[in-house]
Enzyme design. Sequence first.
Site, PDB file in Angstrom:
ATOM      1  N   ARG A  96       0.843  -1.200   0.000  1.00  0.00           N
ATOM      2  CA  ARG A  96       0.000   0.000   0.000  1.00  0.00           C
ATOM      3  C   ARG A  96       0.874   1.245   0.000  1.00  0.00           C
ATOM      4  O   ARG A  96       2.093   1.181   0.200  1.00  0.00           O
ATOM      5  CB  ARG A  96      -0.910   0.014   1.229  1.00  0.00           C
ATOM      6  CG  ARG A  96      -0.144   0.021   2.538  1.00  0.00           C
ATOM      7  CD  ARG A  96      -0.985   0.446   3.716  1.00  0.00           C
ATOM      8  NE  ARG A  96      -0.274   0.254   4.966  1.00  0.00           N
ATOM      9  CZ  ARG A  96       0.660   1.051   5.447  1.00  0.00           C
ATOM     10  NH1 ARG A  96       1.055   2.111   4.743  1.00  0.00           N
ATOM     11  NH2 ARG A  96       1.242   0.798   6.603  1.00  0.00           N
ATOM     12  N   GLY A  98       1.888   4.991   1.758  1.00  0.00           N
ATOM     13  CA  GLY A  98       2.063   5.428   3.133  1.00  0.00           C
ATOM     14  C   GLY A  98       3.265   4.810   3.814  1.00  0.00           C
ATOM     15  O   GLY A  98       3.999   4.010   3.241  1.00  0.00           O
ATOM     16  N   GLN A  99       3.448   5.188   5.069  1.00  0.00           N
ATOM     17  CA  GLN A  99       4.594   4.755   5.849  1.00  0.00           C
ATOM     18  C   GLN A  99       4.196   3.623   6.807  1.00  0.00           C
ATOM     19  O   GLN A  99       3.581   2.659   6.403  1.00  0.00           O
ATOM     20  CB  GLN A  99       5.184   5.963   6.590  1.00  0.00           C
ATOM     21  CG  GLN A  99       5.866   6.977   5.688  1.00  0.00           C
ATOM     22  CD  GLN A  99       7.226   6.506   5.204  1.00  0.00           C
ATOM     23  OE1 GLN A  99       7.892   5.679   5.833  1.00  0.00           O
ATOM     24  NE2 GLN A  99       7.660   7.034   4.061  1.00  0.00           N
ATOM     25  N   ALA A 168      -6.468   6.036  10.093  1.00  0.00           N
ATOM     26  CA  ALA A 168      -5.419   6.015   9.074  1.00  0.00           C
ATOM     27  C   ALA A 168      -5.978   5.458   7.773  1.00  0.00           C
ATOM     28  O   ALA A 168      -6.971   4.720   7.769  1.00  0.00           O
ATOM     29  CB  ALA A 168      -4.239   5.175   9.547  1.00  0.00           C
ATOM     30  N   LEU A 169      -5.307   5.790   6.674  1.00  0.00           N
ATOM     31  CA  LEU A 169      -5.787   5.403   5.351  1.00  0.00           C
ATOM     32  C   LEU A 169      -4.604   5.080   4.455  1.00  0.00           C
ATOM     33  O   LEU A 169      -3.620   5.815   4.436  1.00  0.00           O
ATOM     34  CB  LEU A 169      -6.620   6.544   4.767  1.00  0.00           C
ATOM     35  CG  LEU A 169      -7.430   6.323   3.500  1.00  0.00           C
ATOM     36  CD1 LEU A 169      -8.577   7.325   3.457  1.00  0.00           C
ATOM     37  CD2 LEU A 169      -6.571   6.493   2.256  1.00  0.00           C
ATOM     38  N   CYS A 199       2.608   6.876  10.527  1.00  0.00           N
ATOM     39  CA  CYS A 199       2.474   7.381   9.153  1.00  0.00           C
ATOM     40  C   CYS A 199       3.660   8.252   8.749  1.00  0.00           C
ATOM     41  O   CYS A 199       3.553   9.083   7.842  1.00  0.00           O
ATOM     42  CB  CYS A 199       1.156   8.123   8.980  1.00  0.00           C
ATOM     43  SG  CYS A 199      -0.284   7.116   9.403  1.00  0.00           S
TER      44      CYS A 199
END
Length: 251
Positions: A96, A98-99, A168-169, A199
């Site tokens: 995905r 993000g972090q 979060a996403l 994140c």
Amino acid sequence: MSVSPVSIVSTPVAVSASPAGAPDQPVQPVTVRWRGREAYEASFDAMRAFTDTRTADTGDEIWVVEHPPVYTLGQAGDPAHLLVADSGVPLVKVDRGGQITYHGPGQIVVYLLLDLRRRKLMVRALVTKIEEAVIETLAAYNLASVRKAGAPGIYVASGVHEGAKIAALGLKIRNGCSYHGLSLNVKMDLRPFLAINPCGYAGLETVDMASLEVAADWNDVAHTLVGRLIANLDGASAAADKPHALEQSND
């Protein structure tokens, strides 16, 4: 947390009209699968397999799960954002955006397996719809929350915890279809967040609904969130919250 497996089907709607004025074919209903508590790797493998094997006729699905403790690191994530190497919580590198983030008991995780081309939905628009669904869900529990430009997710709007992250996403788009999704903190042990830069943001406070003095039931919040997601995604009413919209499934 115990969840009976069910499948919720939203009302199919036409997303737009063609230039000639004829209505497009309606988007297929969304099936919602309640997978209970499941190891992260099992969910990850399953959603990749679903996406890899889906066809133009495959219906969209939303999966709702709760994971045992796990850190996940996004595709371009920096391992340095894991601050404690021997925390005892496993780290899984995923595909995905993000972090790094944390998943654990008491958190709702929702995976969105959607055909964006069929829905004529751009990624930015999908992110907005997801964020709106979370904001609307929290508002149902009298919690005010906001977006932050350039920082996907949802944050507390005011008060002692203003600016803290509560949801979060992170998404992956493959062949025009999405997987991964979002997480919303209901009532969980927040200490594992202290071992990471959530994140990728050093010092970012992470909270849950319980931290904000809301005693909410996981299942109730999950059903509210699913209803808002379906309503925002396909324009259907939030019938997913109502018992008559539930059908038994073998999942």
